[in-house]
Design a protein around this motif. Structure first.
Motif, PDB file in Angstrom:
ATOM      1  N   ARG A  18       0.837  -1.197   0.000  1.00 17.49           N
ATOM      2  CA  ARG A  18       0.000   0.000   0.000  1.00 17.49           C
ATOM      3  C   ARG A  18       0.872   1.248   0.000  1.00 17.49           C
ATOM      4  O   ARG A  18       0.885   2.010   0.960  1.00 17.49           O
ATOM      5  N   PRO A  19       1.624   1.497  -1.068  1.00 21.03           N
ATOM      6  CA  PRO A  19       2.564   2.628  -1.066  1.00 21.03           C
ATOM      7  C   PRO A  19       1.896   3.979  -0.873  1.00 21.03           C
ATOM      8  O   PRO A  19       2.450   4.866  -0.249  1.00 21.03           O
ATOM      9  N   SER A  20       0.685   4.148  -1.384  1.00 19.72           N
ATOM     10  CA  SER A  20       0.019   5.439  -1.240  1.00 19.72           C
ATOM     11  C   SER A  20      -0.376   5.726   0.201  1.00 19.72           C
ATOM     12  O   SER A  20      -0.576   6.887   0.584  1.00 19.72           O
ATOM     13  N   ALA A  21      -0.489   4.681   1.026  1.00 20.72           N
ATOM     14  CA  ALA A  21      -0.885   4.859   2.425  1.00 20.72           C
ATOM     15  C   ALA A  21       0.305   5.013   3.357  1.00 20.72           C
ATOM     16  O   ALA A  21       0.118   5.168   4.564  1.00 20.72           O
ATOM     17  N   THR A  22       1.519   4.986   2.822  1.00 18.22           N
ATOM     18  CA  THR A  22       2.708   5.003   3.670  1.00 18.22           C
ATOM     19  C   THR A  22       2.770   6.187   4.624  1.00 18.22           C
ATOM     20  O   THR A  22       2.991   6.005   5.827  1.00 18.22           O
ATOM     21  N   PRO A  23       2.589   7.438   4.173  1.00 11.42           N
ATOM     22  CA  PRO A  23       2.696   8.557   5.120  1.00 11.42           C
ATOM     23  C   PRO A  23       1.729   8.463   6.288  1.00 11.42           C
ATOM     24  O   PRO A  23       2.107   8.676   7.442  1.00 11.42           O
ATOM     25  N   LEU A  24       0.461   8.134   6.021  1.00  8.78           N
ATOM     26  CA  LEU A  24      -0.529   8.072   7.093  1.00  8.78           C
ATOM     27  C   LEU A  24      -0.272   6.886   8.017  1.00  8.78           C
ATOM     28  O   LEU A  24      -0.449   7.000   9.240  1.00  8.78           O
ATOM     29  N   ALA A  25       0.150   5.754   7.460  1.00  8.08           N
ATOM     30  CA  ALA A  25       0.417   4.581   8.292  1.00  8.08           C
ATOM     31  C   ALA A  25       1.592   4.832   9.230  1.00  8.08           C
ATOM     32  O   ALA A  25       1.542   4.487  10.418  1.00  8.08           O
ATOM     33  N   ILE A  26       2.657   5.432   8.712  1.00  8.39           N
ATOM     34  CA  ILE A  26       3.828   5.711   9.548  1.00  8.39           C
ATOM     35  C   ILE A  26       3.485   6.745  10.611  1.00  8.39           C
ATOM     36  O   ILE A  26       3.861   6.606  11.784  1.00  8.39           O
ATOM     37  N   ALA A  27       2.776   7.801  10.214  1.00 10.21           N
ATOM     38  CA  ALA A  27       2.397   8.830  11.187  1.00 10.21           C
ATOM     39  C   ALA A  27       1.518   8.238  12.286  1.00 10.21           C
ATOM     40  O   ALA A  27       1.683   8.553  13.474  1.00 10.21           O
ATOM     41  N   GLY A  28       0.586   7.373  11.918  1.00 10.96           N
ATOM     42  CA  GLY A  28      -0.267   6.744  12.918  1.00 10.96           C
ATOM     43  C   GLY A  28       0.508   5.859  13.865  1.00 10.96           C
ATOM     44  O   GLY A  28       0.282   5.863  15.083  1.00 10.96           O
ATOM     45  N   TYR A  29       1.466   5.088  13.336  1.00 11.74           N
ATOM     46  CA  TYR A  29       2.268   4.220  14.196  1.00 11.74           C
ATOM     47  C   TYR A  29       3.131   5.048  15.151  1.00 11.74           C
ATOM     48  O   TYR A  29       3.219   4.750  16.343  1.00 11.74           O
ATOM     49  N   VAL A  30       3.782   6.094  14.622  1.00 14.52           N
ATOM     50  CA  VAL A  30       4.631   6.926  15.468  1.00 14.52           C
ATOM     51  C   VAL A  30       3.815   7.601  16.560  1.00 14.52           C
ATOM     52  O   VAL A  30       4.247   7.707  17.712  1.00 14.52           O
ATOM     53  N   ALA A  31       2.613   8.079  16.215  1.00 12.56           N
ATOM     54  CA  ALA A  31       1.748   8.669  17.239  1.00 12.56           C
ATOM     55  C   ALA A  31       1.397   7.637  18.309  1.00 12.56           C
ATOM     56  O   ALA A  31       1.332   7.959  19.504  1.00 12.56           O
ATOM     57  N   ALA A  32       1.210   6.393  17.899  1.00 10.13           N
ATOM     58  CA  ALA A  32       0.862   5.345  18.866  1.00 10.13           C
ATOM     59  C   ALA A  32       2.029   5.022  19.795  1.00 10.13           C
ATOM     60  O   ALA A  32       1.810   4.654  20.957  1.00 10.13           O
ATOM     61  N   THR A  33       3.273   5.155  19.321  1.00 11.69           N
ATOM     62  CA  THR A  33       4.424   4.835  20.181  1.00 11.69           C
ATOM     63  C   THR A  33       4.497   5.752  21.388  1.00 11.69           C
ATOM     64  O   THR A  33       5.088   5.381  22.404  1.00 11.69           O
ATOM     65  N   VAL A  34       3.942   6.961  21.288  1.00 13.33           N
ATOM     66  CA  VAL A  34       3.913   7.855  22.449  1.00 13.33           C
ATOM     67  C   VAL A  34       3.135   7.213  23.595  1.00 13.33           C
ATOM     68  O   VAL A  34       3.421   7.448  24.768  1.00 13.33           O
ATOM     69  N   TRP A  35       2.159   6.353  23.243  1.00 10.48           N
ATOM     70  CA  TRP A  35       1.297   5.761  24.263  1.00 10.48           C
ATOM     71  C   TRP A  35       1.811   4.422  24.773  1.00 10.48           C
ATOM     72  O   TRP A  35       1.534   4.067  25.922  1.00 10.48           O
TER      73      TRP A  35
END
Length: 377
Positions: free
Chosen positions: A152-169
Motif C-alpha cells: 500500500r505505497p500510497s498509504a505510507t505517510p498516514l500509516a507511519i504517522a499513525g504508528y509513530v503517534a501510537a508509540t507515544v502511548w
C-alpha cells in the motif's frame, strides 16, 4: 503519485532530511512545553504529543518524500542500506544531516519556549526493559514501512504517522523509534527526559530492531539473499523529433539509482538530434538542474529501449525496442510546451523506474508498482 518537483542532488537531499528532522523535533518538544504550560496531566500531555507529532509527520512525509525519500530517521536509513537500496557511502551523510537537524530543532524549540539548551548530568537510567521497548518499537516501525511500500505505497505517510503517534502511548521513552530524536531529547535539562549516558543503549536497541525487521522481510519475501551487484543497465531513448528523448534521458538519470541504470540518447538518422534539444527544452533542463544525457555508443548493448512517439511520428520500430511512449503533440518552441512535455515524461519515467526497480530510493524489490516513488521515511 509522481512529483513535479525538481530532482534533488545529494546536498539538497541532505538539507531536506535535516529540515524534516528539525521540524519534527520542534513539534515534539513544542507540544511537550505547551502541555506543561497548560498544567496538563501526564495522560493529557501524551495526547498533545501524539496528535502534534502524528499530524506534523504525516505532512512532512507527503511533502518531502519526492525530494529526499524522507527517511527522517537514521534507523530507517540503516535498514535501507541493509536492504542494498541506499548506497552505504550515503548512510553517514544522511545520519549526520538527521542528527544535526534534530539538534537544531531542539535549540529552536527551547528558544521558542524561552528555555536554555543544556546537557543533563544525570546518571544513566536505562535498563533491560527500556532496551527491549526501543527494539520492539523500531522493529514495528520497520514492519509498517516495508509492509506499506510492498502492498500500500500510497498509504505510507498516514500509516507511519499513525504508528509513530501510537508509540507515544505504548513506550515510556517517547523517542519515537528514532536515534535522531534520542540525541535531541538527551540534549535537554528537563528532568523527565533521558540522560546523555543512555543514548548508546537506546540507539543500539533501535538499530537492532531495524536489522531484525529487514531480515524478517527478506525471509518473508522468499529468503532471497541481498541482490548481487550487477553492471549498470543502459536505457536508450529515441524520438524522431529533437527534444523529447534528451529530456526523458535527463530526467531518468536524475531519478534513477546511479549504480543500477543510466540513460543515453539515440539519434535516428537524419533527425538532427545530434544538435541537441530545442532552446526551450534546454531552458527547462537548466531550470530543473538536469544534466544532458550522453549520446548512445553503438558498441554498448542496451538493456532497455524506449521509443517516444509524438503525435504518431516515430522512427521505425525494430527488435531492440522494448516499449513505446505515445505523447500528444506539443509545441517545443516555447517554455510552456517544454514544461508540459517535462510533466508528461516525468510520469512515464517514474513508472519505468518503479517497474524495473531502478529507483534511487526504494525498499523492497519486486511486487506491484507503487503510485509514487517508493521512499523510506
Amino acid at each position: 503519485m509522481p512529483s513535479s518537483s525538481t530532482p534533488m542532488d545529494l546536498r539538497r537531499r541532505l538539507v531536506t532530511e535535516a529540515l524534516g528532522c528539525a521540524l519534527l523535533v520542534v513539534a515534539l518538544e513544542g507540544s511537550h512545553h505547551v502541555a506543561e504550560h497548560l498544567g496538563a496531566s501526564a495522560t493529557e500531555g501524551r495526547l498533545f504529543m501524539s496528535l502534534s507529532c502524528g499530524a506534523v509527520l504525516a505532512c512532512l512525509l507527503w511533502v518531502l518524500r519526492p525530494l529526499s525519500g524522507a527517511h527522517l530517521n537514521p534507523a530507517l536509513t540503516f535498514a535501507d542500506a541493509l536492504g542494498d537500496r541506499t548506497p552505504w557511502r550515503e548512510v553517514p551523510l544522511y545520519a549526520l544531516a538527521q542528527l544535526s537537524g534534530s539538534l537544531v530543532g531542539r535549540l529552536v524549540a527551547h528558544r521558542m519556549c524561552n528555555e536554555p539548551l543544556l546537557l543533563t548530568a544525570r546518571m544513566p537510567a536505562a535498563d533491560g526493559a527500556r532496551f527491549l521497548t526501543e527494539m520492539v518499537a523500531t522493529f514495528g516501525l520497520l514492519v509498517v514501512v516495508r509492509g506499506c511500500v510492498r502492498t500500500r505505497p500510497s498509504a505510507t505517510p498516514l500509516a507511519i504517522a499513525g504508528y509513530v503517534a501510537a508509540t507515544v502511548w505504548f513506550t515510556d521513552s517517547r523517542s519515537l523509534a528514532n536515534p535522531a530524536l534520542v540525541l535531541a531529547r538527551a540534549a535537554s535539562a528537563h528532568a523527565g527526559v533521558m540522560s546523555p549516558w543512555e543514548v548508546e543503549s537506546f540507539v543500539a536497541a533501535q538499530l537492532l530492531g531495524a536489522a531484525l525487521a529487514v531480515f524478517l522481510f527478506r525471509w518473508l519475501l522468499g529468503g532471497a539473499p541481498r541482490p548481487a551487484s550487477t553492471a549498470v543497465e543502459t536505457v536508450v531513448f529515441e524520438c524522431a523529433e529533437a527534444g523529447p528523448a534528451h529530456l526523458a534521458a535527463a530526467l531518468f538519470n536524475a531519478l534513477a539509482h546511479p549504480d543500477r541504470a543510466r540513460a543515453v540518447v539515440s539519434p535516428p538518422p537524419g533527425s538532427g538530434l545530434d544538435d541537441g534539444p530545442p532552446p526551450a527544452v534546454e531552458a527547462v533542463m537548466r531550470e530543473a538542474n538536469l544534466r544532458a544525457a550522453p549520446l548512445r555508443d553503438r558498441n554498448v548493448p542496451a538493456a532497455h529501449y524506449v521509443l517516444i512517439d509524438v503525435a504518431g511520428h516515430a522512427p521505425g520500430m525494430d527488435a531492440r525496442v522494448r516499449e513505446r511512449w505515445s505523447l500528444s503533440a506539443l509545441s517545443l518552441k516555447d517554455e510552456a510546451g517544454a514544461k508540459a512535455l517535462q510533466a508528461a515524461l516525468r510520469l512515464r519515467v517514474h513508472q519505468l523506474l518503479a517497474r524495473q526497480g531502478w529507483e534511487r530510493l526504494h525498499v523492497v524489490p519486486g511486487g506491484p508498482a507503487p503510485e509514487g516513488p517508493r521512499a523510506l521515511t
